[in-house]
Design an enzyme around this catalytic site. Structure first.
Site, PDB file in Angstrom:
ATOM      1  N   HIS A 179       1.347   6.567 -11.150  1.00 38.60           N
ATOM      2  CA  HIS A 179       1.155   5.251 -10.532  1.00 38.60           C
ATOM      3  C   HIS A 179       0.983   4.146 -11.566  1.00 38.60           C
ATOM      4  O   HIS A 179       1.095   2.971 -11.237  1.00 38.60           O
ATOM      5  CB  HIS A 179      -0.063   5.290  -9.599  1.00 38.60           C
ATOM      6  CG  HIS A 179       0.184   6.084  -8.352  1.00 38.60           C
ATOM      7  ND1 HIS A 179       0.401   5.506  -7.137  1.00 38.60           N
ATOM      8  CD2 HIS A 179       0.293   7.423  -8.159  1.00 38.60           C
ATOM      9  CE1 HIS A 179       0.612   6.452  -6.226  1.00 38.60           C
ATOM     10  NE2 HIS A 179       0.549   7.630  -6.825  1.00 38.60           N
ATOM     11  N   ASP A 387       0.476  -3.496 -15.408  1.00 35.83           N
ATOM     12  CA  ASP A 387       0.203  -2.911 -14.089  1.00 35.83           C
ATOM     13  C   ASP A 387       1.385  -2.047 -13.680  1.00 35.83           C
ATOM     14  O   ASP A 387       2.539  -2.496 -13.748  1.00 35.83           O
ATOM     15  CB  ASP A 387       0.013  -4.043 -13.058  1.00 35.83           C
ATOM     16  CG  ASP A 387      -0.959  -3.674 -11.947  1.00 35.83           C
ATOM     17  OD1 ASP A 387      -1.111  -2.472 -11.665  1.00 35.83           O
ATOM     18  OD2 ASP A 387      -1.559  -4.591 -11.360  1.00 35.83           O
TER      19      ASP A 387
HETATM   20  P1  ADQ Z   1      -4.515  -0.412  -8.243  1.00 40.05           P
HETATM   21  O1  ADQ Z   1      -4.745  -0.622  -9.697  1.00 40.05           O
HETATM   22  O2  ADQ Z   1      -5.712  -0.135  -7.430  1.00 40.05           O
HETATM   23  O3  ADQ Z   1      -3.434   0.717  -7.991  1.00 40.05           O
HETATM   24  P2  ADQ Z   1      -2.864  -2.314  -6.575  1.00 40.05           P
HETATM   25  O4  ADQ Z   1      -1.496  -1.774  -6.613  1.00 40.05           O
HETATM   26  O5  ADQ Z   1      -2.900  -3.800  -6.606  1.00 40.05           O
HETATM   27  O6  ADQ Z   1      -3.792  -1.794  -7.742  1.00 40.05           O
HETATM   28  O7  ADQ Z   1      -3.533  -1.835  -5.242  1.00 40.05           O
HETATM   29  C1  ADQ Z   1      -4.779  -2.285  -4.825  1.00 40.05           C
HETATM   30  C2  ADQ Z   1      -4.925  -2.015  -3.335  1.00 40.05           C
HETATM   31  O8  ADQ Z   1      -6.290  -2.182  -2.977  1.00 40.05           O
HETATM   32  C3  ADQ Z   1      -4.110  -2.974  -2.492  1.00 40.05           C
HETATM   33  O9  ADQ Z   1      -3.548  -2.298  -1.415  1.00 40.05           O
HETATM   34  C4  ADQ Z   1      -5.158  -3.994  -2.033  1.00 40.05           C
HETATM   35  O10 ADQ Z   1      -4.899  -4.567  -0.767  1.00 40.05           O
HETATM   36  C5  ADQ Z   1      -6.405  -3.143  -1.964  1.00 40.05           C
HETATM   37  N1  ADQ Z   1      -7.554  -4.016  -2.234  1.00 40.05           N
HETATM   38  C6  ADQ Z   1      -7.793  -4.727  -3.337  1.00 40.05           C
HETATM   39  N2  ADQ Z   1      -8.918  -5.458  -3.202  1.00 40.05           N
HETATM   40  C7  ADQ Z   1      -9.398  -5.197  -1.980  1.00 40.05           C
HETATM   41  C8  ADQ Z   1     -10.531  -5.637  -1.231  1.00 40.05           C
HETATM   42  N3  ADQ Z   1     -11.396  -6.517  -1.719  1.00 40.05           N
HETATM   43  N4  ADQ Z   1     -10.681  -5.153  -0.009  1.00 40.05           N
HETATM   44  C9  ADQ Z   1      -9.814  -4.262   0.501  1.00 40.05           C
HETATM   45  N5  ADQ Z   1      -8.728  -3.816  -0.150  1.00 40.05           N
HETATM   46  C10 ADQ Z   1      -8.522  -4.266  -1.368  1.00 40.05           C
HETATM   47  C11 ADQ Z   1      -2.738   1.671  -8.816  1.00 40.05           C
HETATM   48  C12 ADQ Z   1      -1.916   1.069  -9.966  1.00 40.05           C
HETATM   49  C13 ADQ Z   1      -0.965   0.015  -9.425  1.00 40.05           C
HETATM   50  C14 ADQ Z   1      -0.069   0.627  -8.338  1.00 40.05           C
HETATM   51  C15 ADQ Z   1      -0.909   1.365  -7.313  1.00 40.05           C
HETATM   52  C16 ADQ Z   1      -0.021   2.148  -6.346  1.00 40.05           C
HETATM   53  O11 ADQ Z   1      -2.777   0.515 -10.946  1.00 40.05           O
HETATM   54  O12 ADQ Z   1      -0.145  -0.501 -10.475  1.00 40.05           O
HETATM   55  O13 ADQ Z   1       0.628  -0.416  -7.686  1.00 40.05           O
HETATM   56  O14 ADQ Z   1      -1.796   2.291  -7.913  1.00 40.05           O
HETATM   57  O15 ADQ Z   1       0.856   2.979  -7.047  1.00 40.05           O
END
Ligand code: ADQ
Length: 478
Positions: A179, A387
């Site tokens: 990921h 990211d």
């Molecule tokens: P993350 O580093 O966690 O994921 P991201 O892809 O942005 O980053 O996903 C975060 C998720 O958490 C999103 O679905 C978002 O809506 C949710 N989220 C964030 N803040 C929130 C809040 N305050 N309340 C509720 N939900 C919240 C890792 C990798 C990324 C990759 C993903 C998936 O670091 O690059 O995109 O896995 O593969």
């Protein structure tokens, strides 16, 4: 045809559930449903859950609980079922948690793979804990497996797991999906045990990446450091095995999310948000509180915006939602302090009695609420320094009102930048250019906003989370 090209094919090639074989997903944390739980799940849990809900199967991993093993380690995983999904979880000892999770996964691999060598700690105790927990996962999973299961193992916590299972005689088809970014060879070489780690990846049948760039960096390492042969379709020949590689950009449940955003915009909470913003423009950021997400540079770029374009003072409000994560890791505690300082200073310098430039919140929200927030915001600010993909960027686009969409400002260092070409792409290290892009985003006319939104939404409608799962699983089962 490479697998990468395969995932670009058109909507008409959409495959039905790739296989009738049982799907077994393994990830570090398992998001077992609990009443009243809202938000706070990272991107992996969101993506995997959506994938499993559609096809059913088993989800195996850590329960999230740490226990005292003085009475001896539990013999078997705990089993439960909810809807289509069977859950199998194990607890970890505090020592395992400290060395495997907080240690090797989050203080060695995570910083290194996000190009933060300055933050990486390569303590050998962490590495031993990482190997020990991967072996424990394998021992607890093996008795639950059927011969024709398809195993889909996720992320940097579990790189050696297939190798451990193979040593126990498991011959199932096993796929891995990373990921997070795969770093360039020069950066990876700093990890003391990288060779053994990459060698253990060769126990999989398929290794998947978020972007072509990461896949190519992996192949480059295999060629240069392992002396592997790379076949024209991206298969790695090494250690007597053939490992296929592919690019599978993870996505979101686009259409349901768009619908949720539309419905949420009429809810009491979102009306309250709109009332509080009044006629100002809302700029939103939503991220786990993590140094890879570029939160500090974002606040600094916003400050540049207020200085360079003073007409925005009193006219723009930034809402930054950042639930804390990995708080046992010192670098995350430090970031929390720095963010509090940066937001406090910004508000101290610019606020008026009737206007606060930044609202900084450290909590989780339901997906529906987040979708409503995204739809209310004129600008979505996604500025990671590195990211793997970044689902927030995709969620922001999917949540927009097609008749009056907002604009996404997106870092070139997010995997999502390879797909979301209707965004204003920025280098987040360049604070002034990021401020300029924010100013452009705030002033784009309706027609251009619609055009940018349309191309991105169409891409996300076709390349949604179902497509990601189907592409990966049909490649794995092939
Ligand atoms: P993350 O580093 O966690 O994921 P991201 O892809 O942005 O980053 O996903 C975060 C998720 O958490 C999103 O679905 C978002 O809506 C949710 N989220 C964030 N803040 C929130 C809040 N305050 N309340 C509720 N939900 C919240 C890792 C990798 C990324 C990759 C993903 C998936 O670091 O690059 O995109 O896995 O593969």
């Amino acid at each position: 045809m490479t697998l990468a090209a395969h995932s670009e094919s058109s909507e008409t090639t959409r495959t039905p559930a790739a296989t009738k074989r049982r799907l077994v997903v393994v990830s570090n944390r398992v998001a077992v449903p609990r009443p009243g739980r809202t938000g706070g799940e990272g991107g992996l849990a969101v993506g995997v859950k959506a994938a499993l809900e559609e096809s059913g199967g088993m989800w195996f991993g850590w329960s999230g609980k740490t226990v005292d093993y003085e009475q001896g380690e539990p013999e078997a995983a705990s089993l439960s079922k909810a809807g289509q999904i069977a859950y199998a979880t194990i607890d970890l000892s505090q020592r395992d948690y400290d060395e495997y999770y907080n240690g090797f996964a989050n203080r060695s691999i995570w910083p290194l793979f996000h190009y933060r060598l300055d933050l990486a700690d390569f303590n050998r105790r962490y590495l031993a804990g990482y190997q020990r927990v991967n072996a424990l996962f394998a021992r607890r999973l093996a008795p639950l497996l059927r011969d024709d299961d398809l195993l889909w193992i996720h992320d940097y916590h579990l790189i050696p797991m297939a190798d451990q299972l193979r040593h126990m005689g498991c011959q199932q088809t096993m796929g891995f999906f990373l990921h997070i970014p795969w770093p360039s060879t020069e950066v990876l070489l700093a990890l003391p045990n990288q060779r053994a780690l990459v060698q253990s990846l060769c126990a999989y049948d398929l290794v998947g990446f978020q972007t072509e760039e990461y896949r190519k960096a992996f192949l480059d390492y295999c060629r240069r450091e392992l002396g592997a042969t790379i076949l024209p379709d991206g298969t790695v020949e090494a250690f007597g095995r053939h490992v296929r590689t592919g690019t599978f950009p993870i996505s979101i449940d686009t259409e349901p999310l768009a619908k949720a955003a539309e419905e949420a915009s009429e809810s009491r909470q979102i009306r309250r948000l709109r009332d509080s913003v009044r006629n100002r423009d809302l700029v939103i950021g939503v991220d786990r509180l993590d140094y890879s997400k570029g939160l500090l540079v974002r606040v600094q770029a916003y400050e540049h915006l207020l200085r360079a374009y003073p007409a925005n003072r009193g006219r723009v409000v930034m809402l930054q939602i950042a639930p804390p994560s990995r708080m046992e890791v010192p670098e995350y505690k430090q970031l929390r302090n720095e963010m509090e300082g940066a937001c406090g200073r910004l508000n101290g310098a610019f606020a008026e009695f009737d206007w606060t430039p930044v609202r900084y919140l450290n909590k989780g929200f339901s997906r529906r609420m987040l979708a409503g927030f995204y739809r209310t915001a004129r600008v979505g600010l996604v500025t990671p320094l590195r990211d793997g993909m970044n689902l927030v960027a995709k969620e922001y686009v999917a949540s927009q009102d097609p008749a009056d969409p907002g604009v996404l400002v997106l870092s070139r260092f997010a995997g999502a930048a390879h797909e979301l070409d209707g965004a204003l792409i920025v280098n987040p290290y360049d604070l002034e250019a990021t401020a300029e892009a924010m100013q452009t985003a705030l002033s784009l006319d309706l027609e251009e906003r619609r055009e940018r939104y349309r191309t991105m939404f169409e891409r996300l409608r076709i390349h949604d989370i179902d497509r990601w799962r189907e592409d990966y699983l049909s490649a794995l089962a092939a």
